[in-house]
Design an enzyme around this catalytic site. Structure first.
Site, PDB file in Angstrom:
ATOM      1  N   PHE A 146      -0.071  47.547   7.998  1.00  0.00           N
ATOM      2  CA  PHE A 146      -0.622  46.257   7.584  1.00  0.00           C
ATOM      3  C   PHE A 146      -1.737  45.948   8.602  1.00  0.00           C
ATOM      4  CE2 PHE A 146       2.719  44.312   4.705  1.00  0.00           C
ATOM      5  CZ  PHE A 146       3.504  45.445   4.613  1.00  0.00           C
ATOM      6  N   ASP A 147      -2.953  46.320   8.254  1.00  0.00           N
ATOM      7  CA  ASP A 147      -4.009  46.314   9.267  1.00  0.00           C
ATOM      8  C   ASP A 147      -4.404  44.908   9.714  1.00  0.00           C
ATOM      9  OD1 ASP A 147      -4.068  49.040   9.421  1.00  0.00           O
ATOM     10  OD2 ASP A 147      -5.629  49.276   7.932  1.00  0.00           O
ATOM     11  N   GLY A 150      -2.077  41.963   9.356  1.00  0.00           N
ATOM     12  CA  GLY A 150      -0.911  41.270   9.897  1.00  0.00           C
ATOM     13  C   GLY A 150      -0.183  42.009  11.002  1.00  0.00           C
ATOM     14  N   GLU A 151      -0.301  43.342  11.050  1.00  0.00           N
ATOM     15  CA  GLU A 151       0.396  44.104  12.083  1.00  0.00           C
ATOM     16  C   GLU A 151      -0.512  44.499  13.249  1.00  0.00           C
ATOM     17  OE1 GLU A 151       3.993  46.339   9.671  1.00  0.00           O
ATOM     18  OE2 GLU A 151       2.119  47.406   9.905  1.00  0.00           O
ATOM     19  N   TYR A 152      -1.819  44.483  13.011  1.00  0.00           N
ATOM     20  CA  TYR A 152      -2.735  44.930  14.075  1.00  0.00           C
ATOM     21  C   TYR A 152      -3.741  43.859  14.508  1.00  0.00           C
ATOM     22  CZ  TYR A 152      -0.894  49.649  13.624  1.00  0.00           C
ATOM     23  OH  TYR A 152      -0.070  50.741  13.623  1.00  0.00           O
ATOM     24  N   GLY A 169      -9.406  40.879  14.063  1.00  0.00           N
ATOM     25  CA  GLY A 169     -10.287  40.222  15.027  1.00  0.00           C
ATOM     26  C   GLY A 169     -10.185  40.857  16.401  1.00  0.00           C
ATOM     27  N   TYR A 203      -9.347  54.513  11.068  1.00  0.00           N
ATOM     28  CA  TYR A 203     -10.262  53.996  10.056  1.00  0.00           C
ATOM     29  C   TYR A 203     -11.163  52.898  10.599  1.00  0.00           C
ATOM     30  CZ  TYR A 203      -9.567  55.638   5.229  1.00  0.00           C
ATOM     31  OH  TYR A 203      -9.583  56.354   4.067  1.00  0.00           O
ATOM     32  N   HIS A 251      -3.183  58.350  -0.063  1.00  0.00           N
ATOM     33  CA  HIS A 251      -2.780  57.002   0.336  1.00  0.00           C
ATOM     34  C   HIS A 251      -3.583  55.996  -0.460  1.00  0.00           C
ATOM     35  CE1 HIS A 251      -6.210  58.176   2.869  1.00  0.00           C
ATOM     36  NE2 HIS A 251      -6.556  56.895   2.794  1.00  0.00           N
ATOM     37  N   ASP A 308      -5.680  21.213  -5.728  1.00  0.00           N
ATOM     38  CA  ASP A 308      -6.398  21.986  -4.711  1.00  0.00           C
ATOM     39  C   ASP A 308      -5.797  23.394  -4.700  1.00  0.00           C
ATOM     40  OD1 ASP A 308      -7.778  22.936  -2.567  1.00  0.00           O
ATOM     41  OD2 ASP A 308      -7.029  21.470  -1.120  1.00  0.00           O
ATOM     42  N   HIS A 343      -6.819  56.445  -2.836  1.00  0.00           N
ATOM     43  CA  HIS A 343      -7.479  57.490  -2.062  1.00  0.00           C
ATOM     44  C   HIS A 343      -6.742  58.816  -2.168  1.00  0.00           C
ATOM     45  CE1 HIS A 343      -9.892  58.420   1.866  1.00  0.00           C
ATOM     46  NE2 HIS A 343     -10.059  59.316   0.917  1.00  0.00           N
TER      47      HIS A 343
HETATM   48 CO    CO Z   1      -8.415  56.045   2.680  1.00  0.00          CO
END
Ligand code: CO
Length: 652
Positions: free
Chosen positions: A317-318, A320-322, A325, A402, A452, A601, A612
């Site tokens: 989870f790029d 939320g896990e990493y 920012g 990546y 993936h 709202d 991929h």
């Molecule tokens: Co890929």
């Protein structure tokens, strides 16, 4: 990626309090503000010796504070801090109130894991290299120089092993350089995975399933052995292409406020999302028309589709896990960005709480984008043509192997686009001699790129001509027989999505499906609601099964559209703490209440998947793959907003 660490503990608190502070409630947190918040926490009696800062971010101000703000008025400024206590494994959520120098909230949580802290990358790699059992496992493979061994810290996920719910873990995947500095993704040490405890800083166990040959792709393709550029093999027929803006760009940047022709927005930033786009308006004369309140990439998940034991548990989870920012690149002029560029710096706090600067993290520029419109009157041969420009606000994050470039485009014709560029390295795997696989493509001797997918969930807090909006699904359908004597007729069929369960939708390209966000209050000259339509680009669904771990943990991936009524606590599609979570949180949990979403709202969540199945051309560095969506005005304007574009001065 150049980074410079500033020791904020040396900054005097009094100076920080008196330092210039934010001039708008949505201003990005300044380094001084982050340092002040950290300093207050460090001096608090609940601060423990093994507490580590996972994130230090602006606590989003209430919408009425933002809407009610007038220049010069005072407002609260709160910092939200998440810490991990490596002493007892607890997580701490803290709110620091900067104006009053108080800590109104300090909550201790158990059973959740904050995102992986950047310091943990290097720490885990070194500790694994130093582990005697790991060294023995490497020796079995003929590898003795541990300085050449590289560990990628993959988030552990949750597969029912009790330690996944009780310990702070990563799964270390292993690579080895042939020469220092070469492309180690050419040489995966597959068949082995290291389960590592980040709190204890020690190896839990080594899952050493089989000894596979170390691929030799770097030898086969010698030009890649010492770096990414084939030395002496660059093309020589590429002449300079210079972007010249002799009078400068057409935008102005004041603090975080960005103005470009009729578009205005505020640039935001968080440790987790990286770039945030705030309060987007389009101005016609005196009419300032809101379109978006807040937009960001709120989650991303990359599930691998290979059943081999090393690959099957790769699910990053790029966001939320990493933390996109925290992993943002420092961009360079003429390389990442071309033309008249305005950069904004960013920063984050490391495990100790020290401020780490990311110079030139956000790139702002404008681009020529071909023609906007053209017509030649074939009777008179009179021709009118106008060129189109777009404003680009972007950043690039490196998440392990990546790169992800996140681009927001604002066009002169009222369109907004989001594009994500995927590039970087395949997270490669190895095959035994003579072995083949259906779950990836062979890239070289013993080397393959496992299949993936990449799922991106963009949170769009819409505000089309105000906060009260509704979402309509529009399919194109053939006319009913009694209205269709020639058989040619078709029309748009509108379905108002009235509740959260109704609004869990998927793309339907064969129905030319789109979703339209309409104002509940404003109509155009024809009396129909003003609106923006969300047009899907490339998309797909996950191929993981209902029983898979990722089905529960990233439930948001199974619908392309979700709509929720705005709730300030609902920001993260897979929950606030997806790292090692058992799942069920975020969008599936909130929308179980099936709250009404019409004329309120609304927050629109758009999920897009990039499938991929790897190919030879992805190796050794993958050329950009692009995925995105468009927000296009649909009855928002009374006529084409591009009609007033000036003719080019240099047509000849
Ligand atoms: Co890929």
């Amino acid at each position: 990626m150049a980074r410079f660490v500033v020791g904020c503990q040396t900054v005097d608190m009094t100076d920080l309090i008196e330092a210039p502070t934010a001039t708008h409630p949505l201003d990005r947190l300044s380094e001084a503000e982050s340092a002040a918040a950290v300093s207050m926490i460090r001096s608090h009696d609940r601060f423990g010796p093994k507490m580590r800062f996972a994130s230090v971010d602006l606590r989003l101000p209430a919408k009425d504070v933002v809407h009610g703000y007038v220049t010069g008025s005072s407002f609260d400024r709160q910092v939200e801090v998440v810490m991990f206590d490596a002493g007892d494994g607890s997580t701490h959520e803290i709110v620091v109130e900067l104006n009053s120098n108080t800590i109104p909230v300090w909550e201790r949580l158990e059973g959740v894991q904050p995102s992986i802290i950047i310091d943990e990358f290097g720490e885990s790699q070194q500790a694994i290299r130093d582990d005697p059992d790991f060294q023995a496992a490497m020796a079995k493979r003929g590898i003795t120089d541990m300085s050449l061994v590289v560990i990628d810290p993959w988030s552990a996920g949750n597969y029912g092993d009790p330690i996944e719910s009780s310990q702070r873990l990563i799964r270390g995947l292993v690579w080895v350089h042939e020469q220092p500095g070469d492309n180690h993704y050419a040489r995966p040490i597959d068949g082995i995975m290291v389960i590592f405890d980040l709190a204890e800083q020690k190896v839990v166990r080594i899952e050493d399933e089989r000894v596979l040959p170390v691929p030799t792709a770097s030898v086969e393709s010698a030009e890649w052995a010492t770096g990414f550029t084939p030395e002496g093999r660059e093309r020589t027929d590429v002449r300079p292409l210079e972007i010249i803006q002799s009078e400068g760009p057409s935008f102005t940047v004041t603090g975080d406020q960005l103005s470009w022709q009729k578009w205005d927005l505020r640039v935001g930033w968080s440790t987790r999302e990286g770039l945030v786009i705030n309060t987007v308006t389009y101005t016609e004369g005196d009419d300032v028309r809101p379109v978006l309140y807040r937009a960001s990439l709120a989650e991303m998940t990359v599930p691998y589709g290979d059943p081999s034991s090393t690959q099957a548990r790769k699910n990053a989870f790029d966001v939320g896990e990493y933390g996109m920012g925290m992993l943002a690149n420092s961009l360079t002029l003429g390389c990442d960005c071309l033309g008249e560029i305005h950069y904004l710096d960013a920063h984050f706090c490391n495990a100790a709480g020290d401020v780490v600067q990311i110079p030139q993290a956000i790139c702002i520029h404008e681009e020529d984008f071909g023609i906007s419109w053209k017509h030649t009157d074939f009777q008179s041969e009179a021709t009118e043509v106008r060129r189109l420009r777009r404003l680009v606000v972007s950043f690039i994050a490196t998440v392990g192997n990546y790169e992800y470039g996140i681009y927001w485009y604002f066009y002169q014709d009222g369109r907004i686009e989001n594009e994500i560029k995927l590039t970087g390295m395949l997270s490669t795997a190895a095959l035994d001699t003579g072995e083949t696989t259906d779950y990836g493509v062979k890239l070289g001797d013993h080397l393959y790129g496992p299949n993936h997918q990449h799922f991106f969930c963009t949170r769009l807090d819409m505000a089309v001509d105000g906060n009260a909006n509704r979402v309509v699904e529009v399919d194109t359908v053939p006319a009913p027989a009694d209205e269709n004597p020639w058989g040619n007729a078709f029309r748009g069929q509108r379905t108002v999505l009235t509740s959260e369960q109704d609004a869990q939708r998927r793309i339907d390209p064969l129905a030319a499906r789109y979703w339209k966000v309409e104002s509940s209050d404003r109509t155009n000259k024809m009396g129909t609601p003003t609106g923006y339509k969300l047009i899907a680009g490339e998309n797909c669904l996950p191929f993981a099964t209902e029983e898979s771990s990722i089905r529960a943990r990233a439930g948001y991936m199974w619908n392309h559209l979700w709509v929720t009524p705005y709730n300030e606590d609902e920001l993260w599609p897979a929950g606030k703490y997806p790292n090692q979570s058992a799942g069920g949180e975020g969008l599936p949990a909130w929308t179980a209440a099936d709250r009404p979403i019409d004329d309120t709202d609304v927050v629109v969540w758009y999920t897009m998947g990039h499938n991929h199945l790897t190919s030879l051309e992805d190796w050794p560095v993958m050329p950009v793959a692009s995925i995105g969506f468009t927000l296009k005005p649909s009855g928002f304007f009374d006529y084409s907003p591009a009609m007033d574009l000036p003719p080019s001065s240099h047509c000849h």
